[in-house]
Design a protein around this motif. Structure first.
Motif, PDB file in Angstrom:
ATOM      1  N   UNK A 122      15.645  -3.038  11.514  1.00 49.92           N
ATOM      2  CA  UNK A 122      14.486  -2.732  12.351  1.00 49.92           C
ATOM      3  C   UNK A 122      13.322  -2.203  11.529  1.00 49.92           C
ATOM      4  N   UNK A 123      13.385  -2.358  10.235  1.00 47.32           N
ATOM      5  CA  UNK A 123      12.284  -1.931   9.390  1.00 47.32           C
ATOM      6  C   UNK A 123      11.622  -3.132   8.750  1.00 47.32           C
ATOM      7  N   UNK A 124      10.785  -2.867   7.782  1.00 50.02           N
ATOM      8  CA  UNK A 124      10.119  -3.944   7.062  1.00 50.02           C
ATOM      9  C   UNK A 124       9.619  -3.404   5.746  1.00 50.02           C
ATOM     10  N   UNK A 125       9.163  -4.299   4.907  1.00 52.95           N
ATOM     11  CA  UNK A 125       8.505  -3.924   3.661  1.00 52.95           C
ATOM     12  C   UNK A 125       7.296  -4.829   3.505  1.00 52.95           C
ATOM     13  N   UNK A 126       6.133  -4.217   3.387  1.00 57.03           N
ATOM     14  CA  UNK A 126       4.916  -5.012   3.273  1.00 57.03           C
ATOM     15  C   UNK A 126       3.694  -4.132   3.294  1.00 57.03           C
ATOM     16  N   UNK A 127       2.531  -4.773   3.274  1.00 60.45           N
ATOM     17  CA  UNK A 127       1.297  -3.985   3.290  1.00 60.45           C
ATOM     18  C   UNK A 127       0.426  -4.280   4.506  1.00 60.45           C
ATOM     19  N   UNK A 128       0.916  -5.133   5.426  1.00 62.17           N
ATOM     20  CA  UNK A 128       0.163  -5.428   6.640  1.00 62.17           C
ATOM     21  C   UNK A 128       1.162  -5.659   7.765  1.00 62.17           C
ATOM     22  N   UNK A 129       1.198  -4.751   8.739  1.00 65.34           N
ATOM     23  CA  UNK A 129       2.200  -4.852   9.795  1.00 65.34           C
ATOM     24  C   UNK A 129       1.768  -4.094  11.041  1.00 65.34           C
TER      25      UNK A 129
ATOM     26  N   UNK B  56      -2.852  -9.220  23.140  1.00 66.46           N
ATOM     27  CA  UNK B  56      -2.625 -10.299  24.079  1.00 66.46           C
ATOM     28  C   UNK B  56      -1.168 -10.666  24.248  1.00 66.46           C
ATOM     29  N   UNK B  57      -0.271  -9.707  23.997  1.00 65.21           N
ATOM     30  CA  UNK B  57       1.150  -9.962  24.191  1.00 65.21           C
ATOM     31  C   UNK B  57       1.830  -8.714  24.737  1.00 65.21           C
ATOM     32  N   UNK B  58       2.885  -8.892  25.540  1.00 64.80           N
ATOM     33  CA  UNK B  58       3.597  -7.719  26.087  1.00 64.80           C
ATOM     34  C   UNK B  58       4.228  -6.909  24.963  1.00 64.80           C
ATOM     35  N   UNK B  59       4.086  -5.604  25.038  1.00 68.70           N
ATOM     36  CA  UNK B  59       4.582  -4.746  23.960  1.00 68.70           C
ATOM     37  C   UNK B  59       6.090  -4.593  23.978  1.00 68.70           C
ATOM     38  N   UNK B  60       6.744  -5.106  25.024  1.00 66.30           N
ATOM     39  CA  UNK B  60       8.197  -5.149  24.978  1.00 66.30           C
ATOM     40  C   UNK B  60       8.702  -5.914  23.770  1.00 66.30           C
ATOM     41  N   UNK B  61       7.873  -6.811  23.230  1.00 65.99           N
ATOM     42  CA  UNK B  61       8.233  -7.578  22.051  1.00 65.99           C
ATOM     43  C   UNK B  61       8.090  -6.770  20.766  1.00 65.99           C
ATOM     44  N   UNK B  62       7.426  -5.612  20.839  1.00 64.99           N
ATOM     45  CA  UNK B  62       7.197  -4.799  19.642  1.00 64.99           C
ATOM     46  C   UNK B  62       7.912  -3.453  19.675  1.00 64.99           C
ATOM     47  N   UNK B  63       8.472  -3.076  20.808  1.00 71.16           N
ATOM     48  CA  UNK B  63       9.059  -1.739  20.932  1.00 71.16           C
ATOM     49  C   UNK B  63      10.158  -1.528  19.900  1.00 71.16           C
ATOM     50  N   UNK B  64      10.071  -0.389  19.199  1.00 70.17           N
ATOM     51  CA  UNK B  64      11.051  -0.014  18.183  1.00 70.17           C
ATOM     52  C   UNK B  64      11.196  -1.073  17.094  1.00 70.17           C
TER      53      UNK B  64
ATOM     54  N   UNK C  97      10.546   5.145  20.022  1.00 74.31           N
ATOM     55  CA  UNK C  97      11.088   6.331  20.687  1.00 74.31           C
ATOM     56  C   UNK C  97      12.038   7.103  19.768  1.00 74.31           C
ATOM     57  N   UNK C  98      11.846   6.965  18.466  1.00 77.18           N
ATOM     58  CA  UNK C  98      12.589   7.721  17.466  1.00 77.18           C
ATOM     59  C   UNK C  98      11.785   7.764  16.180  1.00 77.18           C
ATOM     60  N   UNK C  99      12.131   8.691  15.311  1.00 77.37           N
ATOM     61  CA  UNK C  99      11.384   8.819  14.060  1.00 77.37           C
ATOM     62  C   UNK C  99      11.824   7.749  13.068  1.00 77.37           C
TER      63      UNK C  99
END
Length: 277
Positions: free
Chosen positions: A62-69, A103-111, A75-77
């Motif tokens: 659930x993480x990533x590595x990059x410079x643009x995200x 322009x997209x539902x944030x359910x796709x981005x949660x956590x 709901x957690x640290x």
């Protein structure tokens, strides 16, 4: 360490949606690790320097590595790690603003933390344009133009959902879900489903995060005195009540869940970073 931080104010037409921009440059000769608190907001990082690693300790992948995200709502640290030189712009958006701009539902981005090239081509193009622009004033002007174009191209969020968000925000999370549903004329279940779909997290969780956000900001203004920090803990009990928690234990549990540490630890000098945005 942060060697450059420039705050930009968006065009007046954008201020209902975007409070400010933060242009930054950070030099970290040795790996720099931070703990990022939870929040009912979306963080947009458009960078072009060395990458930042983001790790969610609750789950792998659930993480990533990059410079643009894009990150959140969470709901957690999370933990971040960087080394080298990072340069870019940070934009923090409330959930309703992010829903409209993206322009997209944030359910796709949660956590989740998602590279911008997996979200939308216009974000990748914007990052490249910012990297090729000299000067923060010019970069902020490009941000203004890009965000204004998005607002013109996307549909408004359902007015009842916006009203529900405003009530939670203004009250600092003190409005119950049943009362909120009654006010907008929906059932509790329908409100919870639609709210989570559009804004990423259910209203009860958002209420908890909004209360935590205010307490966390208040913690940064807290000056501990010897009696407040003493064995009796009366100072923390009083603060818990003032910040809307049932008792001191409730306050501690919420801080551990959303910040990964107790408020007493975060109140120590040098332990409380500024809130995002």
């Amino acid at each position: 360490m942060l060697t450059e931080a420039v705050v930009g104010r968006p065009d007046a037409r954008l201020r209902p949606w975007v409070d400010r921009y933060l242009g930054y440059r950070e030099d970290a000769p040795a790996p720099l690790v931070r703990r990022e608190v939870a929040g009912a907001f979306v963080v947009l990082i458009l960078g072009w320097g060395d990458p930042l690693d983001v790790h969610d300790p609750r789950a792998t992948g659930r993480g990533t590595s990059g410079n643009a995200f894009l990150a959140g709502p969470f709901d957690g640290w999370c933990a971040t790690r960087t080394a080298g030189t990072g340069v870019g712009v940070q934009v923090v958006l409330t959930a309703p603003a992010a829903r409209r701009v993206l322009g997209l539902p944030l359910g796709e981005l949660a956590n989740r933390v998602v590279p911008v090239d997996r979200v939308a081509g216009w974000l990748t193009d914007l990052r490249d344009a910012l990297a090729g622009t000299a000067g923060w004033t010019e970069r902020f002007a490009r941000l203004d133009a890009a965000l204004a174009a998005r607002l013109a191209a996307t549909d408004p969020v359902d007015g009842r959902l916006r009203a529900a968000w405003r009530r939670l925000d203004v009250s600092g999370g003190a409005v119950g879900v049943a009362a909120l549903a009654d006010e907008i004329g929906w059932s509790r279940r329908h409100l919870a489903v639609r709210f989570r779909q559009e804004f990423g997290l259910p209203p009860r969780t958002v209420a908890r995060l909004l209360r935590f956000e205010r307490a966390y900001a208040g913690l940064g203004r807290t000056v501990l005195t010897a009696p407040a920090a003493g064995a009796g803990g009366a100072g923390w009990a009083e603060r818990a009540a003032r910040w809307g928690y049932y008792d001191q234990s409730h306050l501690i549990r919420e801080f551990q869940a959303f910040a990964g540490a107790t408020p007493a630890v975060l109140a120590r000098p040098g332990s409380h970073p500024s809130y995002p945005g």
